[in-house]
Motif scaffolding. Structure first.
Motif, PDB file in Angstrom:
ATOM      1  N   GLU A 104       0.843  -1.201   0.000  1.00 35.94           N
ATOM      2  CA  GLU A 104       0.000   0.000   0.000  1.00 35.94           C
ATOM      3  C   GLU A 104       0.877   1.250   0.000  1.00 35.94           C
ATOM      4  OE1 GLU A 104      -2.396   1.596  -0.755  1.00 35.94           O
ATOM      5  OE2 GLU A 104      -4.056   1.523   0.662  1.00 35.94           O
ATOM      6  N   ASP A 105       0.311   2.350  -0.512  1.00 32.52           N
ATOM      7  CA  ASP A 105       1.084   3.599  -0.493  1.00 32.52           C
ATOM      8  C   ASP A 105       1.111   4.226   0.893  1.00 32.52           C
ATOM      9  OD1 ASP A 105      -1.609   4.283  -0.556  1.00 32.52           O
ATOM     10  OD2 ASP A 105      -1.475   5.652  -2.250  1.00 32.52           O
ATOM     11  N   ILE A 106      -0.072   4.391   1.498  1.00 29.33           N
ATOM     12  CA  ILE A 106      -0.141   5.028   2.821  1.00 29.33           C
ATOM     13  C   ILE A 106      -1.082   4.259   3.739  1.00 29.33           C
ATOM     14  CG2 ILE A 106      -0.701   7.091   4.144  1.00 29.33           C
ATOM     15  CD1 ILE A 106      -0.258   8.820   1.956  1.00 29.33           C
ATOM     16  N   LEU A 107      -0.634   4.013   4.930  1.00 26.77           N
ATOM     17  CA  LEU A 107      -1.509   3.507   5.992  1.00 26.77           C
ATOM     18  C   LEU A 107      -1.917   4.738   6.795  1.00 26.77           C
ATOM     19  CD1 LEU A 107      -2.819   1.403   7.811  1.00 26.77           C
ATOM     20  CD2 LEU A 107      -0.570   0.819   8.701  1.00 26.77           C
ATOM     21  N   ASP A 108      -3.194   5.081   6.672  1.00 29.42           N
ATOM     22  CA  ASP A 108      -3.682   6.331   7.269  1.00 29.42           C
ATOM     23  C   ASP A 108      -4.661   5.981   8.391  1.00 29.42           C
ATOM     24  OD1 ASP A 108      -4.123   9.068   7.531  1.00 29.42           O
ATOM     25  OD2 ASP A 108      -5.544   9.182   5.873  1.00 29.42           O
ATOM     26  N   THR A 109      -5.967   6.003   8.112  1.00 31.52           N
ATOM     27  CA  THR A 109      -6.922   5.609   9.158  1.00 31.52           C
ATOM     28  C   THR A 109      -6.851   4.105   9.426  1.00 31.52           C
ATOM     29  OG1 THR A 109      -8.732   5.167   7.614  1.00 31.52           O
ATOM     30  CG2 THR A 109      -8.542   7.428   8.474  1.00 31.52           C
ATOM     31  N   GLY A 110      -6.445   3.344   8.406  1.00 28.41           N
ATOM     32  CA  GLY A 110      -6.365   1.892   8.544  1.00 28.41           C
ATOM     33  C   GLY A 110      -7.587   1.174   7.997  1.00 28.41           C
ATOM     34  N   LEU A 111      -8.603   1.936   7.600  1.00 31.55           N
ATOM     35  CA  LEU A 111      -9.854   1.311   7.135  1.00 31.55           C
ATOM     36  C   LEU A 111      -9.635   0.466   5.883  1.00 31.55           C
ATOM     37  CD1 LEU A 111     -12.135   4.398   7.773  1.00 31.55           C
ATOM     38  CD2 LEU A 111     -12.486   2.131   8.770  1.00 31.55           C
ATOM     39  N   HIS A 156       0.701  15.176   7.424  1.00 29.29           N
ATOM     40  CA  HIS A 156       0.651  16.057   6.260  1.00 29.29           C
ATOM     41  C   HIS A 156      -0.116  15.325   5.178  1.00 29.29           C
ATOM     42  CE1 HIS A 156       3.823  18.541   7.845  1.00 29.29           C
ATOM     43  NE2 HIS A 156       4.688  17.552   7.868  1.00 29.29           N
ATOM     44  N   MET A 163       1.271   8.815  -5.217  1.00 27.26           N
ATOM     45  CA  MET A 163       0.152   9.348  -4.432  1.00 27.26           C
ATOM     46  C   MET A 163      -0.407  10.623  -5.060  1.00 27.26           C
ATOM     47  SD  MET A 163       1.761   8.444  -0.759  1.00 27.26           S
ATOM     48  CE  MET A 163       3.417   8.478  -1.411  1.00 27.26           C
TER      49      MET A 163
HETATM   50  P1  IMP Z   1      -6.979   4.663   4.985  1.00 26.42           P
HETATM   51  O1  IMP Z   1      -5.813   4.058   5.709  1.00 26.42           O
HETATM   52  O2  IMP Z   1      -8.105   3.731   4.751  1.00 26.42           O
HETATM   53  O3  IMP Z   1      -7.419   5.944   5.631  1.00 26.42           O
HETATM   54  O4  IMP Z   1      -6.622   5.106   3.523  1.00 26.42           O
HETATM   55  C1  IMP Z   1      -5.430   5.066   2.984  1.00 26.42           C
HETATM   56  C2  IMP Z   1      -5.592   5.616   1.593  1.00 26.42           C
HETATM   57  O5  IMP Z   1      -5.988   6.993   1.619  1.00 26.42           O
HETATM   58  C3  IMP Z   1      -4.268   5.575   0.897  1.00 26.42           C
HETATM   59  O6  IMP Z   1      -4.126   4.394   0.172  1.00 26.42           O
HETATM   60  C4  IMP Z   1      -4.341   6.781   0.004  1.00 26.42           C
HETATM   61  O7  IMP Z   1      -4.949   6.427  -1.217  1.00 26.42           O
HETATM   62  C5  IMP Z   1      -5.240   7.737   0.711  1.00 26.42           C
HETATM   63  N1  IMP Z   1      -4.441   8.750   1.447  1.00 26.42           N
HETATM   64  C6  IMP Z   1      -4.311   8.877   2.779  1.00 26.42           C
HETATM   65  N2  IMP Z   1      -3.491   9.892   3.090  1.00 26.42           N
HETATM   66  C7  IMP Z   1      -3.070  10.396   1.909  1.00 26.42           C
HETATM   67  C8  IMP Z   1      -2.172  11.461   1.558  1.00 26.42           C
HETATM   68  O8  IMP Z   1      -1.561  12.149   2.393  1.00 26.42           O
HETATM   69  N3  IMP Z   1      -1.977  11.660   0.236  1.00 26.42           N
HETATM   70  C9  IMP Z   1      -2.604  10.933  -0.737  1.00 26.42           C
HETATM   71  N4  IMP Z   1      -3.442   9.934  -0.445  1.00 26.42           N
HETATM   72  C10 IMP Z   1      -3.684   9.674   0.864  1.00 26.42           C
END
Ligand code: IMP
Ligand code: MG
Length: 183
Positions: A104-111, A156, A163
Protein backbone atom coordinates in the motif's frame (compact mmCIF):
# COMPACT_ATOMS: atom_id res chain seq x y z
CA UNK A 1 13.78 24.23 1.31
CA UNK A 2 13.95 21.83 -1.61
CA UNK A 3 11.05 22.08 -4.03
CA UNK A 4 9.81 19.83 -6.79
CA UNK A 5 9.47 20.79 -10.43
CA UNK A 6 5.91 20.29 -11.58
CA UNK A 7 4.23 22.15 -14.41
CA UNK A 8 0.99 22.70 -12.53
CA UNK A 9 2.25 23.28 -9.00
CA UNK A 10 5.90 24.30 -9.25
CA UNK A 11 6.53 24.98 -5.55
CA UNK A 12 5.75 21.82 -3.66
CA UNK A 13 7.90 21.25 -0.60
CA UNK A 14 9.75 17.94 -0.70
CA UNK A 15 9.25 15.75 2.38
CA UNK A 16 11.21 12.73 1.12
CA UNK A 17 13.37 13.02 -1.96
CA UNK A 18 13.90 10.33 -4.59
CA UNK A 19 17.26 9.25 -3.15
CA UNK A 20 15.88 8.84 0.39
CA UNK A 21 12.98 6.83 -1.05
CA UNK A 22 15.27 4.65 -3.18
CA UNK A 23 17.57 3.92 -0.21
CA UNK A 24 14.70 2.98 2.08
CA UNK A 25 12.88 0.87 -0.51
CA UNK A 26 16.13 -1.03 -1.15
CA UNK A 27 16.39 -1.74 2.60
CA UNK A 28 12.78 -2.94 2.70
CA UNK A 29 13.43 -5.20 -0.29
CA UNK A 30 16.49 -6.67 1.43
CA UNK A 31 14.47 -7.31 4.59
CA UNK A 32 11.68 -9.01 2.63
CA UNK A 33 14.26 -11.07 0.71
CA UNK A 34 15.73 -12.31 4.01
CA UNK A 35 12.28 -13.06 5.49
CA UNK A 36 11.17 -15.06 2.43
CA UNK A 37 14.51 -16.60 1.51
CA UNK A 38 13.95 -19.97 -0.19
CA UNK A 39 10.21 -19.27 -0.50
CA UNK A 40 8.04 -17.53 -3.04
CA UNK A 41 6.09 -14.40 -2.28
CA UNK A 42 3.10 -12.77 -3.99
CA UNK A 43 2.95 -8.98 -3.79
CA UNK A 44 -0.53 -7.50 -4.15
CA UNK A 45 -0.45 -3.77 -4.81
CA UNK A 46 -3.39 -1.49 -4.10
CA UNK A 47 -4.08 0.60 -7.20
CA UNK A 48 -3.32 3.20 -8.10
CA UNK A 49 -1.28 4.74 -5.34
CA UNK A 50 0.98 1.75 -4.64
CA UNK A 51 1.89 1.04 -8.28
CA UNK A 52 5.17 2.96 -8.28
CA UNK A 53 6.22 1.78 -4.82
CA UNK A 54 5.46 -1.83 -5.81
CA UNK A 55 7.49 -1.46 -9.01
CA UNK A 56 10.53 -0.34 -7.04
CA UNK A 57 10.01 -2.76 -4.14
CA UNK A 58 9.58 -5.77 -6.43
CA UNK A 59 12.86 -4.97 -8.17
CA UNK A 60 14.72 -4.86 -4.87
CA UNK A 61 13.47 -8.31 -3.79
CA UNK A 62 15.79 -11.19 -4.59
CA UNK A 63 13.42 -13.92 -3.32
CA UNK A 64 11.13 -15.59 -5.85
CA UNK A 65 8.38 -13.00 -6.31
CA UNK A 66 5.29 -12.41 -8.43
CA UNK A 67 2.88 -9.52 -8.26
CA UNK A 68 -0.72 -8.59 -8.89
CA UNK A 69 -2.97 -5.62 -8.23
CA UNK A 70 -6.29 -4.93 -6.56
CA UNK A 71 -8.28 -1.71 -6.81
CA UNK A 72 -10.66 -0.38 -4.18
CA UNK A 73 -12.72 2.72 -3.70
CA UNK A 74 -13.69 4.07 -0.34
CA UNK A 75 -16.54 6.33 0.61
CA UNK A 76 -16.90 9.08 3.18
CA UNK A 77 -13.13 9.58 3.43
CA UNK A 78 -12.06 12.86 4.95
CA UNK A 79 -15.33 14.10 6.41
CA UNK A 80 -17.49 11.33 7.82
CA UNK A 81 -15.62 8.05 7.53
CA UNK A 82 -18.16 5.37 6.74
CA UNK A 83 -15.52 2.66 6.53
CA UNK A 84 -17.19 1.26 3.44
CA UNK A 85 -14.62 0.01 0.98
CA UNK A 86 -15.57 -1.53 -2.35
CA UNK A 87 -13.44 -3.75 -4.58
CA UNK A 88 -13.29 -2.26 -8.08
CA UNK A 89 -10.78 -4.74 -9.49
CA UNK A 90 -9.94 -8.00 -7.80
CA UNK A 91 -6.57 -9.74 -8.02
CA UNK A 92 -6.43 -12.46 -10.70
CA UNK A 93 -3.92 -14.66 -8.90
CA UNK A 94 -5.27 -17.35 -6.54
CA UNK A 95 -3.83 -16.63 -3.09
CA UNK A 96 -4.73 -19.85 -1.24
CA UNK A 97 -1.57 -21.32 0.30
CA UNK A 98 0.59 -18.40 -0.90
CA UNK A 99 2.85 -16.05 1.04
CA UNK A 100 1.12 -12.74 0.35
CA UNK A 101 2.29 -9.20 1.01
CA UNK A 102 -0.29 -6.45 0.59
CA UNK A 103 1.53 -3.41 -0.76
CA UNK A 104 0.00 0.00 0.00
CA UNK A 105 1.08 3.60 -0.49
CA UNK A 106 -0.14 5.03 2.82
CA UNK A 107 -1.51 3.51 5.99
CA UNK A 108 -3.68 6.33 7.27
CA UNK A 109 -6.92 5.61 9.16
CA UNK A 110 -6.37 1.89 8.54
CA UNK A 111 -9.85 1.31 7.14
CA UNK A 112 -8.66 0.28 3.68
CA UNK A 113 -6.01 -2.18 4.86
CA UNK A 114 -8.26 -3.66 7.55
CA UNK A 115 -10.89 -4.32 4.90
CA UNK A 116 -8.36 -5.79 2.47
CA UNK A 117 -6.68 -7.93 5.10
CA UNK A 118 -10.04 -9.46 6.10
CA UNK A 119 -10.92 -9.99 2.44
CA UNK A 120 -7.64 -11.77 1.60
CA UNK A 121 -7.71 -13.84 4.80
CA UNK A 122 -10.94 -15.43 3.57
CA UNK A 123 -8.92 -17.04 0.76
CA UNK A 124 -6.57 -18.82 3.18
CA UNK A 125 -3.12 -17.51 2.24
CA UNK A 126 -0.22 -19.35 3.86
CA UNK A 127 0.87 -16.04 5.34
CA UNK A 128 -0.27 -12.44 4.98
CA UNK A 129 1.80 -9.37 5.70
CA UNK A 130 1.50 -5.66 4.91
CA UNK A 131 4.12 -3.38 3.40
CA UNK A 132 3.40 0.34 3.25
CA UNK A 133 5.54 3.11 1.85
CA UNK A 134 4.23 5.63 4.39
CA UNK A 135 2.57 5.38 7.78
CA UNK A 136 0.57 8.23 9.31
CA UNK A 137 -0.08 6.80 12.79
CA UNK A 138 -1.67 10.03 14.06
CA UNK A 139 -4.80 9.43 12.00
CA UNK A 140 -5.38 5.78 12.79
CA UNK A 141 -8.99 4.76 13.51
CA UNK A 142 -8.48 0.98 13.32
CA UNK A 143 -5.96 -1.13 15.17
CA UNK A 144 -3.78 -2.23 12.31
CA UNK A 145 -0.03 -1.97 11.77
CA UNK A 146 2.15 -2.76 8.78
CA UNK A 147 4.93 -5.35 8.95
CA UNK A 148 7.18 -3.30 6.66
CA UNK A 149 7.06 0.50 6.89
CA UNK A 150 9.05 2.80 4.64
CA UNK A 151 8.65 6.03 6.59
CA UNK A 152 6.52 7.17 9.53
CA UNK A 153 5.40 10.71 8.75
CA UNK A 154 3.47 13.40 10.61
CA UNK A 155 -0.05 14.28 9.57
CA UNK A 156 0.65 16.06 6.26
CA UNK A 157 -1.26 15.45 3.05
CA UNK A 158 1.39 14.20 0.66
CA UNK A 159 1.57 13.63 -3.08
CA UNK A 160 4.03 12.11 -5.52
CA UNK A 161 5.64 8.70 -5.89
CA UNK A 162 2.23 7.30 -6.85
CA UNK A 163 0.15 9.35 -4.43
CA UNK A 164 -2.38 11.82 -5.72
CA UNK A 165 -4.60 14.75 -5.02
CA UNK A 166 -7.58 14.48 -7.38
CA UNK A 167 -5.51 12.09 -9.56
CA UNK A 168 -2.73 14.67 -10.04
CA UNK A 169 0.91 14.57 -8.91
CA UNK A 170 1.26 10.77 -8.99
CA UNK A 171 4.17 11.17 -11.42
CA UNK A 172 6.31 13.32 -9.12
CA UNK A 173 9.49 11.36 -8.29
CA UNK A 174 9.70 12.85 -4.78
CA UNK A 175 7.14 12.71 -1.97
CA UNK A 176 5.92 16.27 -1.44
CA UNK A 177 3.69 18.09 1.03
CA UNK A 178 0.55 19.51 -0.53
CA UNK A 179 -0.23 22.89 1.02
CA UNK A 180 -3.72 22.98 2.58
CA UNK A 181 -4.68 25.83 0.21
CA UNK A 182 -3.85 23.76 -2.92
CA UNK A 183 -6.42 24.03 -5.75
P1 IMP B 1 -6.98 4.66 4.98
O1 IMP B 1 -5.81 4.06 5.71
O2 IMP B 1 -8.11 3.73 4.75
O3 IMP B 1 -7.42 5.94 5.63
O4 IMP B 1 -6.62 5.11 3.52
C1 IMP B 1 -5.43 5.07 2.98
C2 IMP B 1 -5.59 5.62 1.59
O5 IMP B 1 -5.99 6.99 1.62
C3 IMP B 1 -4.27 5.58 0.90
O6 IMP B 1 -4.13 4.39 0.17
C4 IMP B 1 -4.34 6.78 0.00
O7 IMP B 1 -4.95 6.43 -1.22
C5 IMP B 1 -5.24 7.74 0.71
N1 IMP B 1 -4.44 8.75 1.45
C6 IMP B 1 -4.31 8.88 2.78
N2 IMP B 1 -3.49 9.89 3.09
C7 IMP B 1 -3.07 10.40 1.91
C8 IMP B 1 -2.17 11.46 1.56
O8 IMP B 1 -1.56 12.15 2.39
N3 IMP B 1 -1.98 11.66 0.24
C9 IMP B 1 -2.60 10.93 -0.74
N4 IMP B 1 -3.44 9.93 -0.45
C10 IMP B 1 -3.68 9.67 0.86
MG1 MG C 1 -4.50 4.17 -2.01
Amino acid sequence: MKTAIHAVQPELQILLDRQQIADRVAQMGAEISRDYSGQSVLLIGVLKGAAIFLADLARSISADATFDFIAVSSYGKGQKTSGAVKVIKDADTPIGGRNVILVEDILDTGLTLLFLRKLLEQHDPKSLRIATCLDKPARRLEQIEADYVGFRIPNHFVVGYGMDYGERYRNLPDICILPPEAP
